[in-house]
Design a protein around this motif. Structure first.
Motif: not given
Ligand code: GLU
Length: 299
Positions: A149-150, A294-299
């Protein structure tokens, strides 16, 4: 706000019942005009909005959530005179609580320092951690992360009148304060072994040693140090450019993908409808420019 939030809840519920992709798509295309009659920040969700047995349903049903955050970091998590923390991390936690139907009065704030975040999540002492918490692979083995989120970056703070230290390479042979269990301390140990690390339990414990010359510099994320510079006018300054990337995530129980996905949905909705920017402007924005989410990272 009104169009995004009901869709978010409906999507979470559907995803958990493992309907086919086409059904999910059809449902998401439904009229969104729905049930969200309250104003943006009201806590309107109920347990029945969430899949049975999910962490979201449990928290909504309990009507309270326990959040680990920092208590000594201006701009992100700093406890005020009434014992309640304020800052950007605190606002992010409030957005999540609101989406669970939990009002801010029913958030139990627990102080987490850098070294106890994983154990507090693992022991169930907190439901989530929002505490300038960098997402990395080592930590992902112990906890899950929603976000980022940052994105912060490690930098260096020195006394206002210092002109010798201008970047991490100048730390060789100098005493540098940072916090045990943090990524900046680890980075100094691993990549700047000629610097003499002075580890403490929390960043505020570095300020007095810097003032009295016990250490030559303090290192951690730029935004944390900016808070200390702002809070102590004329005393400290930041030097050099950030030399790492520190994506801040919301820590939660390892393997709870349903909860992680749902928090990621909440973040994306808050990016879109302006609540994330509002949270920034009300806190860190007093000192720092508003970044792009930022782009959320759905790992
Ligand atoms: N973001 C870094 C970390 O998670 C440094 C800040 C902190 O210690 O909270 O380790």
């Amino acid at each position: 706000m009104r169009t995004t939030r009901p869709r978010l809840r409906r999507f979470s519920a559907l995803a958990a019942t493992a309907l086919t992709a086409s059904l999910v798509l059809a449902a998401c295309g439904d009229d969104d005009g729905g049930d969200d009659s309250g104003s943006g920040d009201e806590a309107t969700a109920e347990a029945s909005d969430f899949p049975d047995g999910s962490t979201m349903a449990e928290l909504a049903d309990a009507g309270e959530i326990t959040v680990g955050t920092k208590f000594d970091q201006p701009l992100f998590g700093l406890v005020g005179p009434d014992g309640t923390p304020v800052g950007f991390d605190v606002e992010i936690a409030k957005i999540i609580a609101t989406e669970l139907g939990i009002s801010e009065d029913n958030i139990n704030w627990v102080e987490t320092v850098s070294a106890n975040r994983e154990p507090f999540i693992q022991d169930g002492q907190v439901d989530i951690v929002v505490a300038t918490y960098t997402i990395n692979d080592e930590r992902k083995e112990l906890v899950d992360f929603a976000g980022p989120y940052f994105i912060a970056g490690q930098t260096i703070m020195v006394l206002e009148d210092n002109s010798d230290i201008n970047g991490p390479d100048d730390l060789a042979g100098r005493r540098v304060c940072s916090v045990e269990g943090s990524t900046p301390a680890e980075n100094i140990r691993t990549n700047y072994p000629e610097a003499e690390l002075f580890p403490t339990g929390a960043y505020s414990d570095c300020l007095e040693p810097l003032r009295n010359g016990q250490v030559d510099a303090v290192t951690t994320d730029n935004v944390i140090l900016s808070g200390f510079v702002d809070q102590n006018p004329g005393e400290f300054k930041l030097v050099g450019d950030p030399f790492t990337e520190e994506p801040y995530g919301i820590g939660l129980e390892h393997g709870n993908t349903e909860f992680r996905n749902w928090i990621n949905d909440v973040l994306e909705a808050a990016y879109e409808d302006g609540r994330w920017a509002e949270a920034w402007e009300a806190t860190a924005g007093a000192v720092l420019d508003t970044p792009e989410p930022p782009q959320v990272d759905r790992y």
